[in-house]
Motif scaffolding. Structure first.
Motif, mmCIF file in Angstrom:
data_model
loop_
_atom_site.group_PDB
_atom_site.id
_atom_site.type_symbol
_atom_site.label_atom_id
_atom_site.label_comp_id
_atom_site.label_asym_id
_atom_site.label_seq_id
_atom_site.Cartn_x
_atom_site.Cartn_y
_atom_site.Cartn_z
ATOM 1 N N ALA A 174 89.205 52.991 20.105
ATOM 2 C CA ALA A 174 87.743 52.861 20.038
ATOM 3 C C ALA A 174 87.364 51.478 19.505
ATOM 4 O O ALA A 174 86.421 50.836 20.008
ATOM 5 C CB ALA A 174 87.163 53.959 19.157
ATOM 6 N N ALA A 175 88.100 50.989 18.502
ATOM 7 C CA ALA A 175 87.804 49.662 17.930
ATOM 8 C C ALA A 175 88.024 48.587 18.989
ATOM 9 O O ALA A 175 87.242 47.631 19.118
ATOM 10 C CB ALA A 175 88.691 49.405 16.714
ATOM 11 N N CYS A 176 89.083 48.722 19.770
ATOM 12 C CA CYS A 176 89.389 47.754 20.821
ATOM 13 C C CYS A 176 88.284 47.764 21.880
ATOM 14 O O CYS A 176 87.789 46.702 22.298
ATOM 15 C CB CYS A 176 90.743 48.093 21.441
ATOM 16 S SG CYS A 176 91.156 47.102 22.879
ATOM 17 N N LEU A 177 87.862 48.966 22.282
ATOM 18 C CA LEU A 177 86.828 49.078 23.323
ATOM 19 C C LEU A 177 85.493 48.520 22.818
ATOM 20 O O LEU A 177 84.774 47.841 23.558
ATOM 21 C CB LEU A 177 86.671 50.542 23.747
ATOM 22 C CG LEU A 177 87.881 51.118 24.516
ATOM 23 C CD1 LEU A 177 87.785 52.637 24.635
ATOM 24 C CD2 LEU A 177 88.006 50.465 25.895
ATOM 25 N N ALA A 178 85.196 48.777 21.539
ATOM 26 C CA ALA A 178 83.928 48.269 20.983
ATOM 27 C C ALA A 178 83.944 46.744 20.955
ATOM 28 O O ALA A 178 82.963 46.086 21.339
ATOM 29 C CB ALA A 178 83.717 48.832 19.572
ATOM 30 N N ALA A 179 85.065 46.174 20.541
ATOM 31 C CA ALA A 179 85.171 44.711 20.483
ATOM 32 C C ALA A 179 85.065 44.121 21.896
ATOM 33 O O ALA A 179 84.353 43.123 22.119
ATOM 34 C CB ALA A 179 86.491 44.316 19.832
ATOM 35 N N LEU A 180 85.739 44.735 22.849
ATOM 36 C CA LEU A 180 85.667 44.255 24.232
ATOM 37 C C LEU A 180 84.239 44.339 24.764
ATOM 38 O O LEU A 180 83.756 43.426 25.459
ATOM 39 C CB LEU A 180 86.578 45.096 25.126
ATOM 40 C CG LEU A 180 88.007 44.599 25.306
ATOM 41 C CD1 LEU A 180 88.829 45.643 26.052
ATOM 42 C CD2 LEU A 180 88.035 43.269 26.059
ATOM 43 N N GLY A 181 83.575 45.455 24.434
ATOM 44 C CA GLY A 181 82.196 45.637 24.870
ATOM 45 C C GLY A 181 81.313 44.498 24.376
ATOM 46 O O GLY A 181 80.514 43.931 25.129
#
Ligand SMILES: Cc1ncc(COP(=O)(O)O)c(C=O)c1O
Length: 366
Positions: free
Chosen positions: A355-362
């Motif tokens: 989730a942290a990775c996806l949020a940062a990518l977003g």
């Protein structure tokens, strides 16, 4: 003193292996508290409690050398796979098994066929060993091109390596494809199948090649305790092959190459196959979470059977990896693996890490 004059050309040309950045280094360099490492295809879960207990127990005898023959582990692996103990070759990680195969088999002028892009250790080890590597491009759908690899075999080929599933693409070759390859390649060529991610695979038509050893004396199967079993830090893997072949390879093994904690931990892993199955199920769920999230961000994700995803980037993968690093997420740009600046490899993390990775990518892509 010109030290360079002392070395073989293959060594001088080789660029050293660059591992994924450790968490502590990124914390120090960027002054970040929370850093998520999704860069080295590690299992984000710690080793199982029974495995940690076995390690603690074995630590009491660290004053002694390990059992050089690793009797208990060798016999446990032989029993698991239904082979003779003489068919088992233990390595300081499966990396060392690959290294032993190349060093023991190849003389100057001979070659090793492998698919590329794939595990960086194949070209690295071949590079320093008489520059014997013969890479064969993958198919258009990012899989090992086994017919093209069979065509690349000549009378000087000693070894052919199939990475199944493949790192860094996460793709796999089917039972039928592997059977065809083994039928086509002459028996004098050793076919090593590197199955570091074996336990993660969920596809029905993925082969269990360890069952084919009787039928194919030139087959070597490599497995590891580093990935699904969360023992990357201990370094233990193994090869299975014909006892006459393994006997010769054993001569190239350093004495005590598998330390006593690793032996004890691997034995504890083998005692609990249900734990391995549960780990595979948890990974499959988290892999789906990460892949779905990446696709929702408009990124192209290569279908994976492993604990990592290859992601094609619209722009520079290096720039994207750098932007993620600044937000405390370590991923792996794929230059070293021969994929240029267009792809990233992201290991499957815990749910909150994904989730942290996806949020940062977003944030970055917005
Ligand atoms: C395809 C492949 N083979 C082998 C290895 C090495 O594993 P080990 O830790 O057992 O040396 C890796 C590790 O990343 C890998 O991706």
């Amino acid at each position: 003193m010109d030290f360079q004059a002392l070395f073989r050309p293959g060594i001088l040309k080789t660029r050293p292996y660059r591992p994924g950045k450790p968490v502590s280094e990124v914390q120090r360099e960027l002054g970040l508290d929370r850093v998520v490492k999704l860069a080295s295809n590690e299992n984000p879960e710690p080793p199982a409690p029974a495995v940690l207990a076995a390690i603690a127990d074995a630590a009491r005898e660290l004053n002694r050398y390990p059992d050089g023959a690793a009797y208990a582990l060798t016999h446990a692996l032989a029993e698991k796979h239904g082979v003779a103990p003489e068919a088992v070759l233990l390595g300081n990680g499966s990396n060392e098994v690959i290294d032993m195969l190349i060093r023991a088999l190849v003389s100057p002028g001979e070659n090793v066929v492998f698919g590329w892009p794939s595990f960086i250790v194949y070209p690295l080890t071949c590079g320093i060993h008489f520059e014997c590597g013969r890479p064969v491009p993958l198919t258009d759908d990012d899989r090992f091109d086994l017919p093209a690899m069979a065509d690349a075999v000549d009378d000087r080929t000693k070894l052919l390596i199939v990475c199944n599933p493949n790192n860094p693409t996460g793709t796999y070759n089917t039972t039928a494809e592997l059977r065809r390859l083994l039928a086509e390649v002459p028996e004098r060529v050793i076919v090593a199948v590197d199955e570091a991610y074996f336990e993660y695979v969920t596809a029905d038509d993925y082969p269990d090649t360890a069952r084919w050893l009787d039928a194919h004396p030139n087959l070597v199967v490599c497995r590891t305790f580093s990935k699904i079993h969360s023992l990357a830090g201990l370094r233990v893997g193994y090869g299975l092959g014909h006892p006459d072949l393994i006997r010769e390879l054993q001569k190239t093994r350093e004495p005590f190459n598998v330390n006593s904690l690793a032996q004890a931990a691997a034995l504890a892993v083998l005692a609990d196959p249900a734990e391995t199955a549960a780990r595979a199920r948890r990974n499959a769920a988290r892999r789906e979470q990460l892949a779905a999230g990446l696709r929702a961000l408009g990124l192209e994700v290569v279908p994976s059977q492993t604990n990592f995803l290859l992601v094609r980037c619209p722009g520079s993968a290096d720039a994207l990896a750098d932007a993620l690093l600044r937000r405390g997420v370590i991923v792996r740009p794929m230059h070293q693996f021969g994929l240029g600046d267009g792809a990233l490899r992201i290991s499957v993390g815990l749910e909150e890490e994904n989730a942290a990775c996806l949020a940062a990518l977003g944030e970055i892509l917005a």
